[in-house]
Design a protein around this motif. Structure first.
Motif, PDB file in Angstrom:
ATOM      1  N   GLY A 159      -3.846  -9.820  18.498  1.00 22.68           N
ATOM      2  CA  GLY A 159      -3.169  -8.538  18.514  1.00 22.68           C
ATOM      3  C   GLY A 159      -4.136  -7.379  18.492  1.00 22.68           C
ATOM      4  N   SER A 160      -3.571  -6.191  18.623  1.00 30.00           N
ATOM      5  CA  SER A 160      -4.354  -4.963  18.552  1.00 30.00           C
ATOM      6  C   SER A 160      -3.444  -3.837  18.071  1.00 30.00           C
ATOM      7  CB  SER A 160      -4.975  -4.601  19.902  1.00 30.00           C
ATOM      8  OG  SER A 160      -3.957  -4.264  20.837  1.00 30.00           O
ATOM      9  N   ILE A 161      -4.070  -2.861  17.412  1.00 29.60           N
ATOM     10  CA  ILE A 161      -3.371  -1.655  16.986  1.00 29.60           C
ATOM     11  C   ILE A 161      -4.172  -0.471  17.511  1.00 29.60           C
ATOM     12  CG2 ILE A 161      -2.547  -0.304  15.032  1.00 29.60           C
ATOM     13  CD1 ILE A 161      -2.410  -2.850  13.408  1.00 29.60           C
ATOM     14  N   SER A 162      -3.526   0.368  18.281  1.00 27.73           N
ATOM     15  CA  SER A 162      -4.228   1.494  18.893  1.00 27.73           C
ATOM     16  C   SER A 162      -3.642   2.812  18.413  1.00 27.73           C
ATOM     17  CB  SER A 162      -4.145   1.405  20.420  1.00 27.73           C
ATOM     18  OG  SER A 162      -2.794   1.403  20.842  1.00 27.73           O
ATOM     19  N   GLN A 163      -4.492   3.855  18.489  1.00 28.68           N
ATOM     20  CA  GLN A 163      -4.087   5.227  18.143  1.00 28.68           C
ATOM     21  C   GLN A 163      -3.407   5.273  16.775  1.00 28.68           C
ATOM     22  OE1 GLN A 163      -5.214   7.485  20.186  1.00 28.68           O
ATOM     23  NE2 GLN A 163      -5.888   5.915  21.638  1.00 28.68           N
ATOM     24  N   PHE A 164      -4.067   4.655  15.808  1.00 28.25           N
ATOM     25  CA  PHE A 164      -3.481   4.570  14.466  1.00 28.25           C
ATOM     26  C   PHE A 164      -3.826   5.814  13.654  1.00 28.25           C
ATOM     27  CE2 PHE A 164      -3.560   3.465   9.994  1.00 28.25           C
ATOM     28  CZ  PHE A 164      -2.370   2.784   9.837  1.00 28.25           C
ATOM     29  N   ASP A 165      -2.864   6.272  12.866  1.00 27.41           N
ATOM     30  CA  ASP A 165      -3.065   7.406  11.974  1.00 27.41           C
ATOM     31  C   ASP A 165      -2.164   7.211  10.766  1.00 27.41           C
ATOM     32  OD1 ASP A 165      -3.736   9.750  10.786  1.00 27.41           O
ATOM     33  OD2 ASP A 165      -2.746  11.065  12.228  1.00 27.41           O
ATOM     34  N   GLY A 166      -2.767   7.166   9.568  1.00 24.83           N
ATOM     35  CA  GLY A 166      -1.999   6.973   8.340  1.00 24.83           C
ATOM     36  C   GLY A 166      -2.473   7.906   7.246  1.00 24.83           C
ATOM     37  N   ARG A 167      -1.571   8.252   6.357  1.00 30.68           N
ATOM     38  CA  ARG A 167      -1.908   9.153   5.257  1.00 30.68           C
ATOM     39  C   ARG A 167      -1.145   8.738   4.012  1.00 30.68           C
ATOM     40  NH1 ARG A 167       1.505  14.697   6.718  1.00 30.68           N
ATOM     41  NH2 ARG A 167       3.592  13.803   6.372  1.00 30.68           N
ATOM     42  N   LEU A 168      -1.584   9.281   2.886  1.00 29.28           N
ATOM     43  CA  LEU A 168      -0.850   9.114   1.647  1.00 29.28           C
ATOM     44  C   LEU A 168       0.257  10.154   1.591  1.00 29.28           C
ATOM     45  CD1 LEU A 168      -3.816   8.451  -0.788  1.00 29.28           C
ATOM     46  CD2 LEU A 168      -2.251   6.784   0.192  1.00 29.28           C
ATOM     47  N   PRO A 169       1.377   9.851   0.933  1.00 28.85           N
ATOM     48  CA  PRO A 169       2.549  10.739   1.010  1.00 28.85           C
ATOM     49  C   PRO A 169       2.290  12.171   0.575  1.00 28.85           C
ATOM     50  CG  PRO A 169       3.150   8.615   0.078  1.00 28.85           C
ATOM     51  CD  PRO A 169       1.657   8.623   0.186  1.00 28.85           C
ATOM     52  N   ASP A 170       1.405  12.399  -0.404  1.00 28.47           N
ATOM     53  CA  ASP A 170       1.212  13.748  -0.930  1.00 28.47           C
ATOM     54  C   ASP A 170      -0.030  14.428  -0.361  1.00 28.47           C
ATOM     55  OD1 ASP A 170      -0.525  12.049  -2.117  1.00 28.47           O
ATOM     56  OD2 ASP A 170      -0.181  12.727  -4.166  1.00 28.47           O
ATOM     57  N   GLU A 171      -0.611  13.892   0.720  1.00 27.49           N
ATOM     58  CA  GLU A 171      -1.787  14.484   1.335  1.00 27.49           C
ATOM     59  C   GLU A 171      -1.456  14.914   2.758  1.00 27.49           C
ATOM     60  OE1 GLU A 171      -5.177  11.995   1.120  1.00 27.49           O
ATOM     61  OE2 GLU A 171      -5.298  12.038  -1.069  1.00 27.49           O
ATOM     62  N   ASP A 172      -2.076  16.020   3.175  1.00 26.72           N
ATOM     63  CA  ASP A 172      -1.836  16.549   4.517  1.00 26.72           C
ATOM     64  C   ASP A 172      -2.705  15.877   5.567  1.00 26.72           C
ATOM     65  OD1 ASP A 172       0.046  18.321   3.497  1.00 26.72           O
ATOM     66  OD2 ASP A 172      -1.459  19.875   3.129  1.00 26.72           O
TER      67      ASP A 172
ATOM     68  N   SER B 287       0.839  -1.188   0.000  1.00 27.56           N
ATOM     69  CA  SER B 287       0.000   0.000   0.000  1.00 27.56           C
ATOM     70  C   SER B 287       0.874   1.237   0.000  1.00 27.56           C
ATOM     71  CB  SER B 287      -0.920   0.010   1.232  1.00 27.56           C
ATOM     72  OG  SER B 287      -1.611   1.234   1.343  1.00 27.56           O
ATOM     73  N   GLU B 288       0.316   2.338  -0.538  1.00 24.47           N
ATOM     74  CA  GLU B 288       1.020   3.616  -0.473  1.00 24.47           C
ATOM     75  C   GLU B 288       0.847   4.286   0.884  1.00 24.47           C
ATOM     76  OE1 GLU B 288       1.014   6.495  -3.636  1.00 24.47           O
ATOM     77  OE2 GLU B 288       0.186   5.041  -5.021  1.00 24.47           O
ATOM     78  N   LEU B 289       0.081   3.677   1.762  1.00 25.98           N
ATOM     79  CA  LEU B 289      -0.189   4.280   3.063  1.00 25.98           C
ATOM     80  C   LEU B 289       1.102   4.470   3.850  1.00 25.98           C
ATOM     81  CD1 LEU B 289      -2.487   5.138   5.024  1.00 25.98           C
ATOM     82  CD2 LEU B 289      -2.319   2.844   5.997  1.00 25.98           C
ATOM     83  N   GLU B 290       1.254   5.649   4.422  1.00 31.86           N
ATOM     84  CA  GLU B 290       2.380   5.967   5.296  1.00 31.86           C
ATOM     85  C   GLU B 290       1.852   6.129   6.720  1.00 31.86           C
ATOM     86  OE1 GLU B 290       5.756   9.467   5.978  1.00 31.86           O
ATOM     87  OE2 GLU B 290       4.396   9.534   4.252  1.00 31.86           O
ATOM     88  N   VAL B 291       2.359   5.308   7.625  1.00 32.06           N
ATOM     89  CA  VAL B 291       1.898   5.327   9.006  1.00 32.06           C
ATOM     90  C   VAL B 291       2.572   6.479   9.749  1.00 32.06           C
ATOM     91  CG1 VAL B 291       1.756   4.048  11.161  1.00 32.06           C
ATOM     92  CG2 VAL B 291       1.502   2.853   8.989  1.00 32.06           C
ATOM     93  N   LEU B 292       1.745   7.356  10.305  1.00 35.99           N
ATOM     94  CA  LEU B 292       2.261   8.455  11.119  1.00 35.99           C
ATOM     95  C   LEU B 292       2.316   8.060  12.590  1.00 35.99           C
ATOM     96  CD1 LEU B 292       0.337  11.461   9.542  1.00 35.99           C
ATOM     97  CD2 LEU B 292       2.605  10.605   8.958  1.00 35.99           C
ATOM     98  N   GLU B 293       1.257   7.438  13.056  1.00 38.36           N
ATOM     99  CA  GLU B 293       1.194   6.985  14.439  1.00 38.36           C
ATOM    100  C   GLU B 293       0.535   5.621  14.455  1.00 38.36           C
ATOM    101  OE1 GLU B 293      -0.670   9.689  17.087  1.00 38.36           O
ATOM    102  OE2 GLU B 293       0.472  11.440  16.425  1.00 38.36           O
ATOM    103  N   GLY B 294       0.733   4.933  15.553  1.00 35.95           N
ATOM    104  CA  GLY B 294       0.125   3.622  15.709  1.00 35.95           C
ATOM    105  C   GLY B 294       0.992   2.760  16.604  1.00 35.95           C
ATOM    106  N   ARG B 295       0.352   2.065  17.521  1.00 34.92           N
ATOM    107  CA  ARG B 295       1.068   1.201  18.447  1.00 34.92           C
ATOM    108  C   ARG B 295       0.508  -0.207  18.326  1.00 34.92           C
ATOM    109  NH1 ARG B 295       4.119   4.035  22.179  1.00 34.92           N
ATOM    110  NH2 ARG B 295       3.805   6.300  22.158  1.00 34.92           N
ATOM    111  N   LEU B 296       1.404  -1.149  18.159  1.00 38.09           N
ATOM    112  CA  LEU B 296       1.027  -2.538  17.932  1.00 38.09           C
ATOM    113  C   LEU B 296       1.240  -3.354  19.189  1.00 38.09           C
ATOM    114  CD1 LEU B 296       0.309  -4.962  16.071  1.00 38.09           C
ATOM    115  CD2 LEU B 296       2.750  -5.078  15.520  1.00 38.09           C
TER     116      LEU B 296
END
Length: 906
Positions: free
Chosen positions: A489-502, A457-466
């Motif tokens: 498992g669990s993933i909490s406080q996740f935040d991801g964006r595409l590289p060219d989007e704010d 995926s092109e998704l870029e993870v900014l935050e997230g805890r596994l």
């Protein structure tokens, strides 16, 4: 007479000859022997060793049998210095000398120098020269004719130079010089003896210190004892052990103590150590092929129970402990781990069981314990290399050997530098590189793993805890990686964006997965129950581009998973199964940058359930969801989801109730040129999706829609859309539209919102351009067609309607009463060619038609129609507007004259 006694001559007396012998012994001992030895020593050295020797003053004490030679020097056959001594003192044993052996009761060397070369065939230069010269003869007796023994030997302040000669002629020898040499040797001999001699040795090599003591025998050459090396440098280790170590020692200091056994004969050199203790400080190891690249370093490293056997060679270590260890692990694109590259050769060779020369190092370690350490991980296999750093690493490894395929138990714990802890226990092998055991990840930050994620995926993870716990069994020696994982498992406080989007495209508070079953190759992921809390999805539509979700669901390289190219490379697609997904309190934000200003909307308070999702045919999932659209509309949907990744059919039924339509202002302004003042939107839709092809039917109800002010629009609209809207309303002030939609979701030009708005605009324009076509849906037209209601006919030259036109006007009046927002505009008309002849026919012979007669007729016709509608049929005065009357030329001379109506919106 006294008889005279005749004495014996002195030469017939015993004491005379004893005196003569003593004088001869003194002359010989003090005079002749030194002269003889001064010439005999160089001759014998030349004879037995092939060396060129030279001595200074030579003295001999015949009473003590003590020989002293000063400034002794010797050079080998190549002219290189091999031995020097400031003074050599030798105290010989007389009786042993008579018996044919040389017995040195004491040998003292002052400031000697001796060069010992270790040759490639296992011999030393001393043994080589001796065998080539002193051991030659016609029979065995000649070979053993010179035998000697030493009662005590003392070396004061000497130097011993050890040189290890390489096999090639072009390489420089490795040299080790022992200085400040102190050596004491007792009871050593070249003859067989029941009891071996002993020795004690002390020496320094710069900052390095050597101490050793033990037994020593010269026939054959062997020794055992204890040896200690203190502060040994990396240069020394590389020179003397470099060929036997899997890595090159780049820097560091080493202290080593061990018991040893050493032997040298015609079979070569044998060396074995045991009970060794080794400690190293500031140690750095590098690859032999890349000596400048540090693979591992340690502030302190200790080994206990070290044993080494040169016959093999074999290295055994009972335990290894280390502190502040640092590893630089690099996995190259071909899957090779740099830490094991040097081990592969030795491991593969030794596994063959060949004990001959040229075999790689056999080694074993009983246990390894590391603490306060770090591991730097670089994986070059992903397109974007992954760099990770573990710190505060605690590692315990069980027994391991050069048989790299044998399992090694492990317990490990560490902290990711960017956040989170990792712990694992189980077993692994080095070649092939495999891991098996329990794995636990606690609050592990996901951002450092973006390189792995961008493979799918092109998704870029900014935050997230596994958080992940389970059992893992993987094999990473080849590509593709194989293995399995089973856990939760669990993933909490996740935040991801595409590289060219704010803004983020995907976020949530917590995602729980229980259980998780994953197989690496062929890739298979099976999830039990997935619970997703407070998810947020940002969907963005750019002009002439596909939805950002297309990029989110595809790899960063732009090649979708499972494409023809990837299948051609033999990489099967991921097998995926999801039993149940429960979503709570979600939100979907939609932004369409096609209109200006951009359209934004959000579906919030979203509750959803998905079951049976998979990409294995003929599996078909089901879903249902409910949420609030833009704080007003109640949105519900359910349906089926086709097998993922196939062209199967998905069916969706959606319902929207009472959406406040001012939320659609961006669309209305862009496509219709008006803002929305008020109104509610409800609708039902049925969507069929096959592959990326969408076919949909939408029934929309616009309730009490009121357009507001006009705004600038890129759409060129000339039709009166207000009128079209008014004509489309029913008696309940609703506009019902059937909007079919079809298109390819992969087409960048296709977007559902703009398609529906363009369809609405087309309906309004059509209604506005043909207003009377919709009157039949507003009022009873009787027997009149919409075309007939578009105008009314007057008799020529009169203000009287043609018979039957009054009934038509009644139908028009009913339509106006039903639509108060519709305005009827009337323009009175007179035709020159029709009305003038009719008016003139009514004049007398002496009368003429007034100049404004036709203008007056046209005005009266408009006024009469308005009066008829208002006064006779009760139409509101405000719905009738008169335009400026008009006289037209007309064609032909026969009536009637038709006035056409125009409908407008207030």
């Amino acid at each position: 007479m006294t008889e005279t006694v005749r004495r014996k001559p002195a030469y017939r007396r015993w004491w005379f000859w004893l005196l003569v012998l003593a004088l001869a012994w003194l002359v010989t001992g003090f005079g002749l022997v030194p002269l003889y030895l001064a010439s005999a020593i160089p001759e014998r050295v030349q004879q037995y060793l092939g060396w060129t020797a030279d001595t200074g003053d030579v003295s001999f004490n015949p009473f003590t049998f003590t020989l002293t030679a000063e400034d002794v020097k010797a050079k080998d056959g190549e002219g290189a210095p091999v031995f020097e001594a400031g003074a050599v003192t030798l105290n010989l044993g007389f009786l042993q000398l008579i018996r044919g052996s040389l017995n040195a009761q004491q040998l003292t060397l002052d400031n000697p120098f001796l060069r010992v070369d270790l040759l490639g065939d296992g011999r030393t230069n001393l043994v080589k020269d001796w065998r080539e010269h002193g051991a030659t003869g016609s029979n065995e007796g000649d070979r053993s004719s010179v035998q000697w023994m030493l009662g005590e030997g003392v070396v004061n302040g000497g130097r011993l130079q050890l040189r290890r000669l390489p096999a090639g002629d072009d390489n420089e020898p490795h040299t080790l010089t022992l200085e400040a040499l102190g050596l004491t040797v007792t009871d050593v001999a070249t003859t067989d003896q029941d009891k071996a001699g002993s020795y004690s040795l002390q020496a320094v090599m710069g900052e390095q210190v050597l101490e050793s003591e033990g037994t020593l025998s010269l026939s054959p050459v062997w020794s055992n004892g204890r040896l200690s090396l203190d502060n040994v440098s990396a240069d020394t280790l590389r020179a003397w052990l470099g060929d036997h170590l899997p890595w090159s020692v780049k820097s560091g200091r080493l202290t080593f103590e061990t018991a040893y056994q050493f032997a040298h004969d015609n079979q070569g050199i044998a060396l074995a150590t045991r009970d060794g203790q080794l400690s190293a400080t500031r140690l750095e190891l590098a690859d032999h092929e890349q000596p400048d690249q540090v693979l591992a370093s340690a502030d302190t490293l200790a080994m206990q129970g070290v044993a080494f056997n040169l016959d093999g060679p074999e290295l055994v270590i009972s335990a290894v402990t280390g502190e502040s260890l640092h590893l630089d692990a690099v996995v190259s694109r071909d899957g090779t781990l740099n830490l094991t590259r040097s081990l592969r050769g030795s491991g593969e060779t030794s596994s063959e069981g060949d004990s001959g020369d040229g075999r790689g190092l056999r080694w074993s370690v009983g246990r390894l314990d590391i603490n306060k350490s770090t591991i730097a991980w670089l994986d070059e296999r992903p397109e974007s290399a992954v760099r990770l750093a573990l710190q505060n690493v605690e590692l315990s490894l069980g027994a391991m050997t050069e048989q790299l395929e044998e399992a090694i138990t492990y317990q490990a714990r560490g902290e990711l530098e960017q956040g989170g802890t990792v712990s694992a226990n189980g077993q692994f092998t080095l070649a092939p590189l495999t891991f098996e055991g329990g794995l636990n990840l606690d609050q592990l930050m996901l951002a450092p793993f973006n390189g792995y994620l961008r493979e799918v995926s092109e998704l870029e993870v900014l935050e997230g805890r596994l958080n992940l716990s389970g059992n893992i069994d993987i094999d990473v020696q080849d590509d593709p990686l194989t293995g399995t994982f089973s856990g939760r498992g669990s993933i909490s406080q996740f935040d991801g964006r595409l590289p060219d989007e704010d803004d983020s495209i995907l976020a949530w508070r917590e995602l729980r997965l229980d259980p998780i079953e994953y197989n690496f190759s062929p890739a298979r992921l099976e999830l039990g129950t997935v619970t997703l809390s407070e998810p947020e999805l940002g969907v963005v539509q750019y002009p002439h581009q596909p939805l950002n979700l297309v990029r989110f669901l595809g790899p960063a390289s732009g090649e979708p998973a499972g494409s023809a190219d990837s299948e051609a490379e033999g990489a099967p697609p991921l097998i995926f199964r999801l039993r149940q997904l429960d979503l709570a309190n979600g939100e979907v934000r939609y932004t369409d940058h096609t209109p200006r200003p951009s359209f934004t909307s959000r579906l919030h308070d979203l509750e959803a359930s998905v079951s049976g999702l998979s990409n294995i045919t003929p599996q078909q999932g089901r879903f249902s969801l409910r949420g609030t659209l833009d704080d007003s509309g109640d949105f519900r949907a359910d349906g089926t989801i086709a097998t993922l990744g196939t062209d199967g059919r998905s069916e969706i039924n959606a319902t929207l109730e009472e959406l406040s339509m001012p939320a659609l202002n961006s669309y209305f302004g862009f496509y219709l040129g008006y803002r929305v003042d008020s109104g509610k939107l409800s609708g039902e839709g049925r969507y069929e999706l096959q592959g990326t092809q969408l076919d949909a039917t939408n029934h929309l109800v616009l309730e009490r829609l009121e357009l507001g002010e006009a705004v600038q629009s890129d759409a060129e609209i000339t039709a009166p859309v207000r009128l079209g809207l008014a004509l489309l309303r029913d008696e309940d002030n609703r506009v019902s539209l059937e909007i079919p939609v079809s298109g390819d979701l992969a087409d960048p030009e296709f977007s559902l919102g703009p398609v529906m708005m363009r369809t609405l605009r087309a309906s309004l324009v059509k209604a506005a351009m043909s207003p009377f076509n919709l009157l039949g849906s507003i009022a009873d037209l009787g027997d009149y067609s919409p075309e007939e209601l578009g105008g009314v006919a007057f008799l020529a030259g009169e203000t009287t309607l043609v018979m039957g036109e009054y009934t038509k006007m009644e139908s028009v009046a009913k339509a106006l009463e039903a639509r108060e927002e519709i305005v009827l505009t009337i323009r009175g008309v007179a035709l020159e060619s029709v009305d003038r002849p009719a008016l003139e026919a009514r004049l007398g012979d002496d009368e003429s038609l007034p100049d404004n007669a036709l203008e007056s007729l046209a005005s009266q016709r408009g006024t009469s129609l308005k009066s008829l509608l208002v006064e006779e049929y009760g139409v509101a005065d405000g719905q009738i507007f008169l335009r400026e009357p008009e006289v037209r030329p007309g064609e032909g001379g026969e009536g009637p004259v038709t006035i056409e109506f125009e409908l407008e919106s207030r």
